[in-house]
Design a protein around this motif. Structure first.
Motif, mmCIF file in Angstrom:
data_model
loop_
_atom_site.group_PDB
_atom_site.id
_atom_site.type_symbol
_atom_site.label_atom_id
_atom_site.label_comp_id
_atom_site.label_asym_id
_atom_site.label_seq_id
_atom_site.Cartn_x
_atom_site.Cartn_y
_atom_site.Cartn_z
ATOM 1 N N ALA A 70 0.925 -1.079 -0.027
ATOM 2 C CA ALA A 70 -0.044 -0.052 -0.093
ATOM 3 C C ALA A 70 0.853 1.357 0.146
ATOM 4 N N GLY A 71 0.727 2.318 -0.775
ATOM 5 C CA GLY A 71 1.183 3.395 -1.068
ATOM 6 C C GLY A 71 2.141 3.269 -1.940
ATOM 7 N N LYS A 72 2.692 2.202 -2.697
ATOM 8 C CA LYS A 72 3.659 2.242 -3.456
ATOM 9 C C LYS A 72 3.268 2.424 -4.883
ATOM 10 N N THR A 73 4.038 2.630 -5.922
ATOM 11 C CA THR A 73 3.692 2.628 -7.148
ATOM 12 C C THR A 73 4.430 1.630 -8.062
ATOM 13 N N SER A 74 5.391 0.867 -7.475
ATOM 14 C CA SER A 74 5.882 -0.233 -8.118
ATOM 15 C C SER A 74 6.574 -1.084 -7.150
ATOM 16 N N THR A 75 7.071 -2.473 -7.586
ATOM 17 C CA THR A 75 7.438 -3.273 -6.641
ATOM 18 C C THR A 75 8.261 -4.279 -7.249
ATOM 19 N N GLN A 76 9.473 -4.758 -6.699
ATOM 20 C CA GLN A 76 10.236 -5.764 -7.132
ATOM 21 C C GLN A 76 9.761 -7.081 -6.789
ATOM 22 N N MET A 77 9.302 -7.953 -7.668
ATOM 23 C CA MET A 77 8.557 -9.237 -7.567
ATOM 24 C C MET A 77 9.869 -10.304 -7.835
ATOM 25 N N ALA A 78 9.721 -11.593 -6.837
ATOM 26 C CA ALA A 78 10.817 -12.427 -7.279
ATOM 27 C C ALA A 78 9.978 -13.676 -7.141
ATOM 28 N N VAL A 115 11.744 -8.564 -10.840
ATOM 29 C CA VAL A 115 11.026 -8.083 -11.993
ATOM 30 C C VAL A 115 10.114 -6.654 -11.370
ATOM 31 N N THR A 116 10.151 -5.606 -11.890
ATOM 32 C CA THR A 116 9.559 -4.587 -11.613
ATOM 33 C C THR A 116 8.080 -4.770 -12.138
ATOM 34 N N VAL A 117 7.179 -4.461 -11.378
ATOM 35 C CA VAL A 117 5.593 -4.664 -11.393
ATOM 36 C C VAL A 117 4.965 -3.508 -10.801
ATOM 37 N N PRO A 118 4.074 -2.782 -11.714
ATOM 38 C CA PRO A 118 3.474 -1.789 -11.086
ATOM 39 C C PRO A 118 2.502 -2.192 -9.979
ATOM 40 N N VAL A 119 2.116 -1.027 -8.989
ATOM 41 C CA VAL A 119 1.398 -1.315 -8.001
ATOM 42 C C VAL A 119 0.383 -0.466 -8.222
ATOM 43 N N LEU A 120 -0.977 -0.764 -8.232
ATOM 44 C CA LEU A 120 -2.239 -0.017 -8.103
ATOM 45 C C LEU A 120 -2.825 0.036 -6.936
ATOM 46 N N ALA A 121 -3.451 1.301 -6.563
ATOM 47 C CA ALA A 121 -4.057 1.243 -5.162
ATOM 48 C C ALA A 121 -5.253 0.290 -5.056
ATOM 49 N N VAL A 122 -5.873 0.179 -6.244
ATOM 50 C CA VAL A 122 -7.086 -0.722 -6.280
ATOM 51 C C VAL A 122 -7.133 -1.244 -7.587
ATOM 52 N N VAL A 175 -9.513 -4.760 -4.011
ATOM 53 C CA VAL A 175 -10.261 -3.619 -3.301
ATOM 54 C C VAL A 175 -9.137 -2.679 -2.417
ATOM 55 N N GLY A 176 -8.036 -3.323 -2.395
ATOM 56 C CA GLY A 176 -6.977 -2.601 -1.828
ATOM 57 C C GLY A 176 -7.018 -2.614 -0.115
#
Length: 724
Positions: A568-576, A587-594, A638-639
């Motif tokens: 929560a509050g991030k715009t992207s994350t590093q997924m492994a 891998v950089t993955v976008p983060v959506l609030a919802v 729904v975040g």
């Protein structure tokens, strides 16, 4: 009548095989053994939680990082051993019960407790170790009396001599642990997996890549090896047949080598097992049927007598010799082991001290030269992903340009040295010495295994490094585009993958890289006793910025999981993705609030998952909802809400009074209307629901439906609900 033994996991590199912990003081000396082996109950002290700090060591230390989940990590460690027990593969007759909470600390109370060391007594026994296991056991056959003591008995004893009555695990408050890979911390899960082995009566191991090796190396020790599994199968036999290899290790004049180490390797099956000779040089060890190469080896910079809890007197009897393969290094004599039969092997070791030492390593392109420009000190196991060819490059004392294929052997399943490739790389000059390379061909495999190196120079001097390489499944590979909502199978609006906090997601093998997990489907079980879902499934874990995701499904082409609320509050994350120790590149993955998405697979894979609330039956073509009636539709995404907190991997609580979620909806093209409720489904993980009223002017039949989050973000198109 009651003895204790302390077994430590040390904080920096130096350990054998399956060696059972002796119950000293018993006559004769017998191994420690559990009598509760099919229902072992551990309790977690309620102070061992995320963010716990301690000043017990003299300085304030955050013992567990705030972003960690210690309960889930310990449950995963229990699950690793249970996977080979009576409720798993059935290879051994063991089973740990779900972890339970307690306020009790470390004491002799017949209760197996895991706690952070807090008393002077705790600190005294833990010393400089990361953690210790304190096993209490009966020295003579005994029963438990009402005041929690032991009394001797003549028959029908609860505890035999050596029977473990209590196992407490003390976490050193001087160290910081995490479950998220935080730099500068120790992995709590692998530490606990190791310590639980001690609670079963396992001693340390000299196989550097094994769980019971006495030094901690990243998360390698999260996964059991053949040595660890063979230990429990021998100590707590189930139905898997075992054979025996026995004999004597002798030195000059035929005198037995006291407490000499030995390793057995079946390169066909991948079994790698180690042991320790008795004080007179004799040995006997159970292994699965197969064909084995066996060698004796001395202690070295990695492994010392103290790693096996030998006394000062016992350690003084240890002899110096060189690694010696039965039958000779150039043409070892294989030993065939059959079920319920003992094969005899006597090894006469080569005297002297070896001048050889492998000190540094690196990896390079298969068959290439000049691409290795630096090396790393060899201090622990080296992971090698399968499914590819690679050059293993190394530097060490006595390892020079005279080394060829005839001098260099690797033993283990799924790996071979390509003929003619052991050579010096003369195109580079490194300050550490001559760089020797060998091309390794490693077929793809779905399990991890250990590989040992045995080197002989032109003068006959030898060196062995048992289980120095760990071969893992092929490195998982995926792209952001393959990360989609489990409800809509869609990513972000621009076509990339995306996740939202707490939502349910899938990652598919895009492009065609089916290395994400096991070949067969592995589905998650029930919540543990703390209400957590497992974060390792079929040997697979998915992390976001190091935070483990609760898993629902694992197999080679698809993983299903919950995105952590910590996003929560991030715009992207590093997924492994990590599969049995083989880790993907982040891998950089976008983060959506919802990211609201509706499930459409409750009945036939197409119909919206919805309940007609007037009679609580599934909405379908044959069971449509009436105009004006309410329906409950299900989805995810729904975040994190500001009105109440939902935790990762734990069933959502009931919403706070008056919460609606402020969602709007449209059915049959109707004007947007406020949803009665839009939020997480109580008691479920990652499941969302929207409670809606069918408009009075709705069309009938299969009509389109959508829900929209406050501020934008609508569910996927082409979803229908049935109205009459």
């Amino acid at each position: 009548m009651l003895r204790i033994v302390l077994i430590l996991l040390l904080a920096a590199p130096s350990g054998f095989g399956y060696v059972r912990q002796p119950a000293t003081g018993t006559t004769p000396t017998v191994p420690e053994v559990r009598v509760d082996n099919t229902a072992i109950q551990f309790y977690l002290n309620n102070q061992l939680v995320a963010g716990v700090k301690s000043s017990a060591s003299g300085s304030t230390v955050t013992v567990v990082t705030p972003d960690s989940n210690p309960q889930a990590a310990i449950e995963a460690a229990l699950a690793a051993w249970n996977a080979v027990g009576v409720a798993g593969s059935g290879r051994a007759n063991i089973h740990f019960l779900p972890l339970q909470p307690t306020s009790a600390g470390i004491k002799t109370d017949f209760q197996a407790t895991i706690a952070v060391g807090s008393t002077p007594s705790d600190l005294s026994v833990v010393s400089g170790a990361l953690a210790i296991t304190v096993n209490f056991y009966a020295q003579v056959p005994a029963n438990r009396d009402p005041d929690l003591g032991l009394v001797t008995c003549d028959a029908d004893c609860t505890y035999p001599a050596g029977g473990i009555t209590d196992s407490d695990i003390i976490v050193n408050p001087a160290y910081s642990f995490s479950t998220t890979g935080t730099p500068g911390t120790t992995d709590l899960q692998s530490t606990m997996t190791h310590e639980l082995g001690h609670s079963l009566g396992a001693n340390h191991v000299g196989l550097i890549g094994a769980t019971m090796y006495p030094r901690h190396f990243a998360n390698v020790q999260r996964f059991l090896t053949t040595d660890d599994v063979d230990f429990v199968n021998s100590a707590y036999p189930a139905t898997v047949p075992m054979g025996t290899i026995g004999g004597t290790i002798t030195g000059a004049g035929g005198v037995g080598i006291s407490y000499g180490m030995f390793t057995l390797i079946d390169s066909s099956s991948g079994e790698t097992v180690g042991g320790l000779s008795n004080s007179d040089g004799t040995f006997s060890i159970q292994v699965p049927p197969g064909t084995y190469v066996i060698y004796a080896e001395p202690y070295n910079t990695f492994i010392q007598p103290g790693n096996f809890s030998l006394s000062t007197t016992q350690a003084a009897t240890v002899s110096t010799f060189q690694s010696t393969i039965f039958g000779g290094a150039k043409s070892p004599t294989p030993i065939t082991v059959t079920a319920n039969v003992t094969a005899t092997v006597n090894i006469a070791v080569t005297a002297g001290t070896t001048p050889l030492q492998l000190q540094y390593y690196a990896f390079g392109g298969a068959g290439k030269s000049g691409d290795v420009t630096s090396v790393t000190p060899l201090t622990g196991p080296v992971q090698v992903p399968s499914g590819a060819s690679i050059d293993f490059a190394f530097i060490g004392n006595g390892l020079d340009s005279t080394l060829t294929d005839a001098n260099f052997q690797m033993y283990g399943q799924g790996i071979s040295v390509r003929p003619g490739t052991v050579r010096a790389d003369k195109s580079v000059t490194l300050p550490q010495g001559t760089l020797i390379r060998a091309t390794l061909d490693i077929p793809a495999r779905q399990t991890n295994s250990m590989v040992s190196i045995f080197i002989t120079d032109a003068n006959g001097s030898t060196i062995s490094l048992s289980a120095i390489l760990t071969v893992t499944p092929p490195t998982p590979t995926f792209v952001s585009k393959g990360v989609v909502s489990a409800g809509s199978y869609l990513g972000s609006p621009n076509g990339d993958g995306a996740v939202s906090p707490g939502g349910l997601y899938s990652v598919f093998d895009l492009p065609n890289t089916p290395n994400l997990g096991p070949a067969g489907f592995v589905q998650n079980g029930p919540y543990d006793s703390y209400g957590n879902l497992a974060t390792i499934l079929g040997g697979v874990s998915v992390t976001f910025d190091g935070i483990p995701a609760p898993m629902f499904l694992s197999f080679g082409g698809q993983l299903n999981f919950q995105a952590p609320f910590e996003l929560a509050g991030k715009t992207s994350t590093q997924m492994a993705v990590n599969y049995l120790g083989s880790a993907s590149a982040p891998v950089t993955v976008p983060v959506l609030a919802v990211q609201p998405a509706l499930f459409t697979s409750c009945i036939d894979g197409k119909t919206l998952c919805a309940i007609n609330l007037n009679d609580h039956t599934f909405n379908s073509a044959s069971n449509p909802a009436a105009k004006g009636d309410y329906v409950e539709v299900y989805g995810t995404g729904v975040g994190q809400t500001s009105a109440y907190t939902v935790l990762t991997g734990i069933g959502a609580p009931a919403p706070s009074a008056g919460f609606t979620g402020n969602y709007t909806y449209s059915i049959g093209g109707s004007a947007a209307a406020p949803a009665l409720f839009g939020g997480w489904t109580p008691t479920a993980v990652g499941l969302a629901q929207w409670d809606l009223q069918i408009p009075a002017n709705s069309a009938t039949g299969a009509v389109p439906i959508s829900v929209t989050a406050p501020g934008g973000g609508a569910s996927q198109p082409a979803v229908t609900i049935f109205v009459k």
